[in-house]
Enzyme design. Structure first.
Site, short mmCIF file in Angstrom:
data_model
loop_
_atom_site.label_atom_id
_atom_site.label_comp_id
_atom_site.label_asym_id
_atom_site.label_seq_id
_atom_site.Cartn_x
_atom_site.Cartn_y
_atom_site.Cartn_z
CB THR A 16 28.48 34.62 59.82
OG1 THR A 16 28.06 34.04 58.59
CG2 THR A 16 28.72 36.10 59.61
CB SER A 60 26.16 26.20 59.81
OG SER A 60 25.26 26.86 58.97
CB THR A 92 22.53 31.92 61.16
OG1 THR A 92 22.93 32.49 59.91
CG2 THR A 92 23.15 32.70 62.31
CG ASP A 93 23.51 29.77 56.03
OD1 ASP A 93 23.02 30.84 56.44
OD2 ASP A 93 24.30 29.72 55.07
N1 GLU Z 1 24.73 33.32 57.39
C1 GLU Z 1 25.50 32.22 57.77
C2 GLU Z 1 26.02 32.36 59.19
O1 GLU Z 1 25.53 32.97 59.94
C3 GLU Z 1 26.50 31.81 56.78
C4 GLU Z 1 27.47 30.79 57.14
C5 GLU Z 1 27.07 29.60 57.97
O2 GLU Z 1 25.92 29.27 58.14
O3 GLU Z 1 28.00 28.99 58.49
O4 GLU Z 1 26.80 31.95 59.82
#
Ligand code: GLU
Length: 336
Positions: A16, A60, A92-93
């Site tokens: 993200t 991710s 973050t996932d």
């Molecule tokens: N909430 C996630 C992020 O922070 C969604 C996408 C991901 O993990 O790449 O990045």
């Protein structure tokens, strides 16, 4: 005046923090590289001399073990070339998994920091720039040395060992239950709450392809059929996120006995914190019974982290029969 700022190497993997709107996709997708991210952070150039690289542009969930091992090698090269610390930006996932996997292999005292964002760059109150600035501040701080891989989000530093994603969308998304957070950032610097602890000996690098390790959650009325199917399907080990302190049903327990004769079986807890038990419950399907049947308890490791550790141990050449001892070094924190 010569530039005496420390060098921090920043690489982007996607997530993200790097996402911008796409009409074709109908939502945000990874597009920005590390250089663009670094340019968007006010004050970053006052903290460190930033070098950048773009290693991946992925959500991710689509990162894999080999992507991470490549990022690890890149990070080591940056330290060898003089970087004071290294920052990886990603989604973050899977951050709690990637941080832990990297920590298993990170041998250097220099900080390796992971960060990301919960809000994409164009959103009001985007947190990516603040997180990247905080990550670099932690990376250059002397107190951050020799603490392994840290996750820095929302002005908080977490140890790879304890961090987990506790909220799907909130800016305050990460928690470190049980072990506690490593540090909070106050007025531009990290304040660490604990003295450095002796780190586990990092694992040797993989000597074979990553094994398939299944993660199966034990649920109400579950007789373990899915775990059995995983082994029949070629999985080399099974981690079970058991009920409570690491428990399963009578039927599941029987299956675990048969499975443990074929592959390593590790029992973690599906609860969001706490250790598995070792010697409390005596009924069929509880820890004493499962260990007698050949399973290993994951202790304080979450099911996600236990799965990564099992895979990493097998990949680094630990024989399946020796896995229990190796696992115990990482999983069990006994009363002092
Ligand atoms: N909430 C996630 C992020 O922070 C969604 C996408 C991901 O993990 O790449 O990045």
């Amino acid at each position: 005046m010569p530039n005496s700022l420390p060098v921090v190497a920043v690489a982007s993997l996607g997530g993200t923090i790097s996402m911008t709107p796409s009409d074709a996709a109908g939502g945000v997708v990874p597009t920005l590289d590390a250089a663009q991210l670094a340019r968007s952070v006010p004050g970053l150039a006052d903290v460190a001399t930033i070098t950048t690289a773009s290693l991946r542009q992925l959500p991710s969930a689509s990162l894999c073990h080999d992507d991470l091992m490549e990022a690890l090698a890149w990070a080591e090269q940056q330290v060898a070339a003089g970087a004071r610390g290294v920052v990886l930006t990603q989604g973050t996932d899977t951050l709690e998994e990637t941080a832990f996997l990297l920590d298993l292999f990170w041998t250097l005292p220099e900080p390796l920091i992971l960060t990301g964002a919960m809000r994409a760059p164009q959103a009001a109150g985007a947190d990516g720039p603040a997180n990247l600035l905080a990550a670099v501040r932690v990376a250059v701080h002397p107190e951050s040395v020799a603490r392994g891989v840290l996750v820095v989000m929302n002005d908080t530093a977490h140890y790879a060992r304890w961090v987990s994603k506790g909220d799907s969308l909130a800016v305050q998304a990460f928690v470190s239950r049980d072990g506690g957070v490593a540090a909070r950032l106050v007025e531009g610097g990290p304040v660490f709450f604990h003295a450095r602890q002796t780190r586990q000996q990092p694992l040797t690098r993989p000597v074979r392809a990553w094994p398939k390790v299944a993660l199966v959650t034990a649920v109400l009325g579950d007789d373990g059929e899915l775990a059995e199917m995983a082994v029949k399907g070629g999985y080399e080990a099974v981690v079970i996120a058991g009920q409570g302190a690491g428990h399963v049903s009578f039927g599941f327990a029987q299956r675990i006995g048969a499975l443990a004769e074929q592959v390593p079986v590790v029992i973690a807890s599906r609860a969001s914190g706490g250790s598995t038990a070792y010697q409390t419950y005596g009924y069929v399907g509880a820890e004493i019974d499962l260990v007698r049947r050949g399973a290993h308890m994951a202790g304080w490791l979450s099911a996600l982290k236990a799965r990564l550790l099992v895979a990493a141990l097998l990949a680094s050449g630990v024989a399946p029969g020796a896995l229990g001892n190796a696992l115990a070094n990482w999983s069990r924190l006994t009363p002092q």
